[in-house]
Write an enzyme that holds these catalytic residues in place. Structure first.
Site, mmCIF file in Angstrom:
data_model
loop_
_atom_site.group_PDB
_atom_site.id
_atom_site.type_symbol
_atom_site.label_atom_id
_atom_site.label_comp_id
_atom_site.label_asym_id
_atom_site.label_seq_id
_atom_site.Cartn_x
_atom_site.Cartn_y
_atom_site.Cartn_z
ATOM 1 N NE ARG A 9 7.192 -0.222 9.717
ATOM 2 C CZ ARG A 9 5.989 -0.183 9.134
ATOM 3 N NH1 ARG A 9 5.840 0.464 7.978
ATOM 4 N NH2 ARG A 9 4.948 -0.772 9.668
ATOM 5 N NE ARG A 38 -3.727 -0.704 10.643
ATOM 6 C CZ ARG A 38 -2.670 -0.269 9.974
ATOM 7 N NH1 ARG A 38 -2.668 0.906 9.409
ATOM 8 N NH2 ARG A 38 -1.609 -1.037 9.855
ATOM 9 C CE LYS A 80 -1.889 -1.012 3.965
ATOM 10 N NZ LYS A 80 -1.125 -2.211 4.353
ATOM 11 N NE ARG A 93 2.913 -4.583 11.142
ATOM 12 C CZ ARG A 93 3.910 -4.425 10.286
ATOM 13 N NH1 ARG A 93 5.115 -4.882 10.572
ATOM 14 N NH2 ARG A 93 3.717 -3.792 9.160
ATOM 15 N NE ARG A 118 8.260 -2.345 5.875
ATOM 16 C CZ ARG A 118 6.954 -2.183 6.087
ATOM 17 N NH1 ARG A 118 6.215 -1.524 5.213
ATOM 18 N NH2 ARG A 118 6.389 -2.681 7.157
HETATM 19 P P1 AP5 Z 1 4.917 -1.509 1.764
HETATM 20 O O1 AP5 Z 1 4.488 -0.711 0.581
HETATM 21 O O2 AP5 Z 1 5.699 -0.799 2.824
HETATM 22 O O3 AP5 Z 1 3.667 -2.294 2.376
HETATM 23 P P2 AP5 Z 1 2.423 -1.753 3.167
HETATM 24 O O4 AP5 Z 1 1.207 -2.428 2.630
HETATM 25 O O5 AP5 Z 1 2.397 -0.248 3.192
HETATM 26 O O6 AP5 Z 1 2.726 -2.378 4.578
HETATM 27 P P3 AP5 Z 1 2.962 -1.732 6.004
HETATM 28 O O7 AP5 Z 1 3.695 -2.778 6.809
HETATM 29 O O8 AP5 Z 1 3.612 -0.397 5.944
HETATM 30 O O9 AP5 Z 1 1.497 -1.603 6.474
HETATM 31 P P4 AP5 Z 1 0.965 -1.671 7.859
HETATM 32 O O10 AP5 Z 1 -0.446 -1.438 7.530
HETATM 33 O O11 AP5 Z 1 1.234 -2.827 8.705
HETATM 34 O O12 AP5 Z 1 1.807 -0.546 8.629
HETATM 35 P P5 AP5 Z 1 1.486 0.963 8.995
HETATM 36 O O13 AP5 Z 1 2.710 1.737 8.826
HETATM 37 O O14 AP5 Z 1 0.226 1.418 8.339
HETATM 38 O O15 AP5 Z 1 5.769 -2.743 1.221
HETATM 39 C C1 AP5 Z 1 6.379 -3.686 2.076
HETATM 40 C C2 AP5 Z 1 7.700 -4.175 1.452
HETATM 41 O O16 AP5 Z 1 7.447 -4.830 0.200
HETATM 42 C C3 AP5 Z 1 8.691 -3.054 1.118
HETATM 43 O O17 AP5 Z 1 9.983 -3.561 1.357
HETATM 44 C C4 AP5 Z 1 8.506 -2.785 -0.374
HETATM 45 O O18 AP5 Z 1 9.693 -2.336 -0.975
HETATM 46 C C5 AP5 Z 1 8.085 -4.160 -0.903
HETATM 47 N N1 AP5 Z 1 7.058 -4.079 -1.931
HETATM 48 C C6 AP5 Z 1 5.989 -3.256 -1.926
HETATM 49 N N2 AP5 Z 1 5.196 -3.488 -2.999
HETATM 50 C C7 AP5 Z 1 5.802 -4.498 -3.681
HETATM 51 C C8 AP5 Z 1 5.448 -5.201 -4.863
HETATM 52 N N3 AP5 Z 1 4.321 -4.890 -5.517
HETATM 53 N N4 AP5 Z 1 6.277 -6.193 -5.301
HETATM 54 C C9 AP5 Z 1 7.406 -6.499 -4.602
HETATM 55 N N5 AP5 Z 1 7.769 -5.862 -3.459
HETATM 56 C C10 AP5 Z 1 6.989 -4.877 -3.005
HETATM 57 O O19 AP5 Z 1 1.116 0.820 10.553
HETATM 58 C C11 AP5 Z 1 2.101 0.520 11.523
HETATM 59 C C12 AP5 Z 1 1.466 0.543 12.910
HETATM 60 O O20 AP5 Z 1 0.941 1.869 13.190
HETATM 61 C C13 AP5 Z 1 0.266 -0.384 13.112
HETATM 62 O O21 AP5 Z 1 0.669 -1.697 13.471
HETATM 63 C C14 AP5 Z 1 -0.490 0.331 14.249
HETATM 64 O O22 AP5 Z 1 0.105 0.100 15.490
HETATM 65 C C15 AP5 Z 1 -0.288 1.803 13.903
HETATM 66 N N6 AP5 Z 1 -1.376 2.321 13.055
HETATM 67 C C16 AP5 Z 1 -1.232 2.845 11.794
HETATM 68 N N7 AP5 Z 1 -2.423 3.227 11.292
HETATM 69 C C17 AP5 Z 1 -3.343 2.951 12.266
HETATM 70 C C18 AP5 Z 1 -4.756 3.086 12.345
HETATM 71 N N8 AP5 Z 1 -5.475 3.589 11.321
HETATM 72 N N9 AP5 Z 1 -5.365 2.688 13.478
HETATM 73 C C19 AP5 Z 1 -4.691 2.199 14.522
HETATM 74 N N10 AP5 Z 1 -3.344 2.012 14.508
HETATM 75 C C20 AP5 Z 1 -2.679 2.389 13.386
#
Ligand code: AP5
Length: 218
Positions: free
Chosen positions: A160, A88, A13, A171, A127
């Site tokens: 991270r 979420r 995403k 997660r 990542r």
């Molecule tokens: P990446 O694009 O970083 O994946 P992502 O879907 O964004 O995954 P995240 O781990 O960032 O999402 P998340 O929802 O767990 O974390 P968030 O930061 O929102 O890609 C991942 C890897 O794959 C990278 O290395 C990339 O290079 C590679 N890649 C990407 N696309 C690819 C492809 N198509 N092909 C090959 N490789 C690829 O949340 C973190 C924490 O914050 C949560 O656990 C929670 O505690 C808190 N939080 C955040 N938002 C909320 C909310 N709304 N409510 C409550 N808590 C929240």
């Protein structure tokens, strides 16, 4: 264009949001990035969020809702935005509906990045993120030119803390239990479009670009 990107951790995403944000000149609003910045700066929101994030749990709805309600009201979001990692929970989705209603606007699409656990785990474990500019890499899928160094700004790449094996597992469970139901929530509103998150970044981009044209959004 007002988009929500929905899908499990590691679905790609954030990576795709950055590409879409540059292409369509609309802000990428990632609650994860905003919270990590608040933790780094030891800001009040960061102090509330840190313990939840370290365990891979969701930060309380009221904390996150407040952040998003303020952010989507800023000037640069008037032309549109890409919400990544929000909503979420059902409570967050309902709060978003209310806020958009108050602003007299509506979402155009919710893009669901359907992704297998196998791919998500492989992506998260590999990542690497730039400490300086936040660019995302992957040790095998999207490697930097020089190991450990950001291609864009020369910053140091780090893993991270919540990408550890144990936290990733949690997660994914949290996603299944608390977030996945939003797929049906948005399907019911006719906003949901599904794309395979297992595809590579460029393939997903091509599919989405065509979708936006077909939907009359660009
Ligand atoms: P990446 O694009 O970083 O994946 P992502 O879907 O964004 O995954 P995240 O781990 O960032 O999402 P998340 O929802 O767990 O974390 P968030 O930061 O929102 O890609 C991942 C890897 O794959 C990278 O290395 C990339 O290079 C590679 N890649 C990407 N696309 C690819 C492809 N198509 N092909 C090959 N490789 C690829 O949340 C973190 C924490 O914050 C949560 O656990 C929670 O505690 C808190 N939080 C955040 N938002 C909320 C909310 N709304 N409510 C409550 N808590 C929240």
């Amino acid at each position: 264009m007002r988009l929500v990107l929905l899908g499990p951790p590691g679905a790609g995403k954030g990576t795709q949001a950055k590409v879409l944000s540059q292409t369509y000149a609309i802000p990428h609003i990632s609650t994860g990035d905003i919270l990590r910045e608040a933790v780094k700066n030891n800001a009040p929101v960061g102090k509330k969020a840190k313990a939840y994030m370290d365990k891979g749990e969701l930060v309380p709805d009221d904390v996150v809702n407040q952040i998003v309600v303020e952010r989507i009201g800023e000037d640069d979001a008037a032309r549109g935005f890409i919400l990544d990692g929000f909503p979420r929970t059902r409570v967050q989705a309902q709060r978003l509906d209310e806020s958009l209603g108050e602003l007299g606007i509506a979402l155009d699409l919710v893009l669901y990045f359907e992704t297998s656990n196998r791919v998500a785990i492989a992506r998260l474990s590999g990542r690497r993120v730039c400490r300086k500019c936040g660019a995302n890499f992957h040790i095998t899928n999207i490697p930097p030119k020089v190991n450990g160094v950001c291609d864009h700004c020369g910053g140091e790449l780090y893993q991270r803390p919540d990408d550890s094996e144990e936290t990733v597992k949690n997660r994914l469970v949290v996603y299944e239990q608390q977030t996945k139901e939003l797929v049906e929530y948005y399907r019911g509103k006719g906003l949901l479009r599904t794309v395979s998150g297992d595809l590579d970044v460029q393939e997903v981009f091509v599919i989405l670009s065509k979708m936006f044209k077909d939907e009359g959004l660009v």
